[in-house]
Design a protein around this motif. Sequence first.
Motif, mmCIF file in Angstrom:
data_model
loop_
_atom_site.group_PDB
_atom_site.id
_atom_site.type_symbol
_atom_site.label_atom_id
_atom_site.label_comp_id
_atom_site.label_asym_id
_atom_site.label_seq_id
_atom_site.Cartn_x
_atom_site.Cartn_y
_atom_site.Cartn_z
ATOM 1 N N PHE A 54 4.457 -3.534 -7.591
ATOM 2 C CA PHE A 54 3.840 -3.401 -6.226
ATOM 3 C C PHE A 54 3.146 -2.077 -6.181
ATOM 4 O O PHE A 54 3.613 -0.992 -6.433
ATOM 5 N N ARG A 55 1.887 -1.930 -5.836
ATOM 6 C CA ARG A 55 1.147 -0.893 -5.667
ATOM 7 C C ARG A 55 0.340 -0.764 -4.244
ATOM 8 O O ARG A 55 -0.192 -1.875 -3.825
ATOM 9 N N CYS A 56 0.040 0.169 -3.877
ATOM 10 C CA CYS A 56 -0.651 0.431 -2.393
ATOM 11 C C CYS A 56 -1.444 1.529 -2.305
ATOM 12 O O CYS A 56 -1.021 2.676 -2.798
ATOM 13 N N ARG A 57 -2.737 1.457 -1.912
ATOM 14 C CA ARG A 57 -3.491 2.798 -1.613
ATOM 15 C C ARG A 57 -3.835 2.610 -0.190
ATOM 16 O O ARG A 57 -4.387 1.732 0.298
ATOM 17 N N LEU A 58 -3.470 3.779 0.540
ATOM 18 C CA LEU A 58 -3.931 3.944 1.867
ATOM 19 C C LEU A 58 -5.049 5.112 2.080
ATOM 20 O O LEU A 58 -5.042 6.105 1.540
ATOM 21 N N GLU A 97 -5.977 10.068 1.353
ATOM 22 C CA GLU A 97 -5.640 8.987 0.511
ATOM 23 C C GLU A 97 -4.090 9.051 0.390
ATOM 24 O O GLU A 97 -3.517 10.403 0.029
ATOM 25 N N ALA A 98 -3.429 8.058 0.123
ATOM 26 C CA ALA A 98 -2.100 8.113 -0.129
ATOM 27 C C ALA A 98 -1.590 6.846 -0.999
ATOM 28 O O ALA A 98 -2.213 5.765 -0.829
ATOM 29 N N ILE A 142 4.958 2.912 2.541
ATOM 30 C CA ILE A 142 3.641 2.361 3.344
ATOM 31 C C ILE A 142 3.917 2.642 4.711
ATOM 32 O O ILE A 142 3.410 3.381 5.559
ATOM 33 N N LEU A 143 5.251 2.275 5.211
ATOM 34 C CA LEU A 143 5.641 2.435 6.410
ATOM 35 C C LEU A 143 5.652 3.746 7.065
ATOM 36 O O LEU A 143 5.178 4.284 8.099
ATOM 37 N N GLU A 144 6.156 4.632 6.066
ATOM 38 C CA GLU A 144 6.272 5.932 6.519
ATOM 39 C C GLU A 144 4.866 6.728 6.642
ATOM 40 O O GLU A 144 4.551 7.544 7.593
#
Length: 78
Positions: free
Chosen positions: A40-44, A56-57, A65-67
Motif C-alpha cells: 500500500f502506497r499513498c502520496r498526499l 507533499e507527504a 493518511i488520516l493523520e
Amino acid sequence: MKEEELAVVTMNADHAGDDTAGRGTMVIRIWSEANADQPFRCRLTFGRAGTGQPREALAASHEQILETVRKWLEDFPE
C-alpha cells in the motif's frame, strides 16, 4: 454519500472580500506496489490558497493518511 448527507458550503461573510481565505486543496493518490513487503502506497499533495508551492507527504498505511489529513484540516477554522 446520500443526497440528504450533503451540506451546503458558503464563505463566511467576514472573508467575503478575500478570494483565498479558508481555501485549500488536497489530492490523495493511492496505488499498490506488487513486490513490496507493504504494497500500500499513498502520496498526499496539499496546500492553502495563496501560500505558495503545495506540500507533499507519503504514507504506507490508512492511519498515516488520516493523520496527515487531520493535521492539514486543523489549519482551517470550522
